[in-house]
Design a protein around this motif. Sequence first.
Motif, PDB file in Angstrom:
ATOM      1  N   ARG A  98       4.720  -0.390  -8.100  1.00  0.00           N
ATOM      2  CA  ARG A  98       3.961  -1.371  -7.323  1.00  0.00           C
ATOM      3  C   ARG A  98       3.963  -2.738  -8.026  1.00  0.00           C
ATOM      4  NH1 ARG A  98      -1.449   1.013  -5.324  1.00  0.00           N
ATOM      5  NH2 ARG A  98      -0.248   1.565  -3.459  1.00  0.00           N
ATOM      6  N   VAL A  99       3.823  -2.737  -9.341  1.00  0.00           N
ATOM      7  CA  VAL A  99       3.880  -3.991 -10.108  1.00  0.00           C
ATOM      8  C   VAL A  99       5.212  -4.693  -9.862  1.00  0.00           C
ATOM      9  CG1 VAL A  99       3.920  -4.987 -12.432  1.00  0.00           C
ATOM     10  CG2 VAL A  99       2.283  -3.166 -11.881  1.00  0.00           C
ATOM     11  N   GLN A 100       6.300  -3.925  -9.898  1.00  0.00           N
ATOM     12  CA  GLN A 100       7.620  -4.505  -9.690  1.00  0.00           C
ATOM     13  C   GLN A 100       7.816  -4.979  -8.255  1.00  0.00           C
ATOM     14  OE1 GLN A 100       9.796  -1.074 -11.115  1.00  0.00           O
ATOM     15  NE2 GLN A 100      10.162  -2.015 -13.122  1.00  0.00           N
ATOM     16  N   ALA A 101       7.256  -4.243  -7.295  1.00  0.00           N
ATOM     17  CA  ALA A 101       7.367  -4.656  -5.898  1.00  0.00           C
ATOM     18  C   ALA A 101       6.620  -5.960  -5.649  1.00  0.00           C
ATOM     19  CB  ALA A 101       6.831  -3.553  -4.986  1.00  0.00           C
TER      20      ALA A 101
ATOM     21  N   ALA B 148      -5.872  -6.510  -6.920  1.00  0.00           N
ATOM     22  CA  ALA B 148      -6.327  -5.948  -5.644  1.00  0.00           C
ATOM     23  C   ALA B 148      -6.216  -4.428  -5.628  1.00  0.00           C
ATOM     24  CB  ALA B 148      -5.520  -6.549  -4.497  1.00  0.00           C
ATOM     25  N   PHE B 149      -5.400  -3.855  -6.528  1.00  0.00           N
ATOM     26  CA  PHE B 149      -5.243  -2.395  -6.642  1.00  0.00           C
ATOM     27  C   PHE B 149      -5.928  -1.860  -7.901  1.00  0.00           C
ATOM     28  CE2 PHE B 149      -1.577  -3.868  -4.154  1.00  0.00           C
ATOM     29  CZ  PHE B 149      -1.725  -3.075  -3.024  1.00  0.00           C
ATOM     30  N   ASN B 150      -6.850  -2.626  -8.464  1.00  0.00           N
ATOM     31  CA  ASN B 150      -7.569  -2.241  -9.687  1.00  0.00           C
ATOM     32  C   ASN B 150      -6.644  -2.099 -10.888  1.00  0.00           C
ATOM     33  OD1 ASN B 150     -10.146  -2.176  -8.490  1.00  0.00           O
ATOM     34  ND2 ASN B 150      -9.802  -0.104  -7.739  1.00  0.00           N
ATOM     35  N   LEU B 151      -5.502  -2.755 -10.849  1.00  0.00           N
ATOM     36  CA  LEU B 151      -4.624  -2.794 -12.012  1.00  0.00           C
ATOM     37  C   LEU B 151      -5.034  -3.980 -12.881  1.00  0.00           C
ATOM     38  CD1 LEU B 151      -1.169  -2.115 -10.311  1.00  0.00           C
ATOM     39  CD2 LEU B 151      -2.355  -0.610 -11.921  1.00  0.00           C
TER      40      LEU B 151
ATOM     41  N   GLY C 195       0.791  -1.221   0.000  1.00  0.00           N
ATOM     42  CA  GLY C 195       0.000   0.000   0.000  1.00  0.00           C
ATOM     43  C   GLY C 195       0.825   1.273   0.000  1.00  0.00           C
ATOM     44  N   GLN C 196       2.048   1.202   0.535  1.00  0.00           N
ATOM     45  CA  GLN C 196       2.905   2.390   0.595  1.00  0.00           C
ATOM     46  C   GLN C 196       3.771   2.561  -0.654  1.00  0.00           C
ATOM     47  OE1 GLN C 196       2.382   4.534   3.106  1.00  0.00           O
ATOM     48  NE2 GLN C 196       0.795   3.019   3.668  1.00  0.00           N
ATOM     49  N   VAL C 197       3.716   1.604  -1.574  1.00  0.00           N
ATOM     50  CA  VAL C 197       4.509   1.679  -2.804  1.00  0.00           C
ATOM     51  C   VAL C 197       3.752   2.515  -3.839  1.00  0.00           C
ATOM     52  CG1 VAL C 197       5.621   0.339  -4.635  1.00  0.00           C
ATOM     53  CG2 VAL C 197       5.487  -0.597  -2.315  1.00  0.00           C
TER      54      VAL C 197
END
Length: 306
Positions: free
Chosen positions: A143-146, A192-195, A135-137
């Motif tokens: 975020r995809v890479q994390a 989960a992040f609407n990606l 959530g903090q990325v």
Amino acid sequence: MSPLAVPELDVTVRVGCSLAYEATGPAWLLLSLKPRPNRNHAIVFQALTLGDNLPAEEFTDSHGNQVFRVALTPGTHSFRHDAIVSVSSQPDNHDLPPSAPLTPGELPPAVLRYTLPSRYCDSDKLTNFAWEKFGQVEHGLPRVQAISQWVHENIEYRYFSGRPDLSAWDVLQRGYGVCRDFAHLAVALNRAFNLPARYVTGHLADIGVSEPVDHMDFHAYAEVYLGGHWFTTDARFHVPRIGRIKVSCGQDAVDSAFSTIYGGATLSYFQVWAYQVERGTVGVGDLLDFSKRLDNQQTVLTDAPR
């Protein structure tokens, strides 16, 4: 959004598979074996054998995959796909522009379904975990890479541990799996992040890498839609790879299986190959000769004069 240029296709790969099915009564197969049209590869030659002239119908499914519906009679039936394919010597995503994610209100309608939970990518069960971990990325490619890095580092890869009934949530609980499981978990966490994220299967030769196990198989990974383009993300390896040859994609493995069986039939033989060859030296239908293999080493050999 301007169209992307076709990259130079300067590496030659032989890919294919040989399958056999034992049918005990009337049965049908859905087979997805031929590579999808794609800017990152071009078919030089390919041949597909569907048993002994079995009745077959070819169609394109709702995800754009090429599928054959084949009718089986009792007995043994053999199938073979063999292809010579040109690919780029450049790694995944090398020419994709940095892109911000689109909101659900901006996404093309055809892409919206890839934001939703599905049978094997149960993102609704992973929402709390995803926000706690990522959530903090920064939203988007970071975020995809994390997510890819976390799955790569925290899920153990175990050959032959795959099961057809495991969802992304199940994989997270048990902590190990095969490439199918890595892909399902990565897809679910991104959703989960609407990606928009989709499950992909295809061939991946060992170009520019050395694989000590040397186990050729169909490979599963993920693609995430950012700024109008599909970005490849592969949590199994978590490094850009060269020469992916995409066969099928969908919401999860249900949409991207190389075969789906209806009726009384079982898979009795299975072999897959994906390896780099020198252009013009190997043809479809030739006997498999891995002494002609140019990959499985750190050096990337191109078709340019050496």
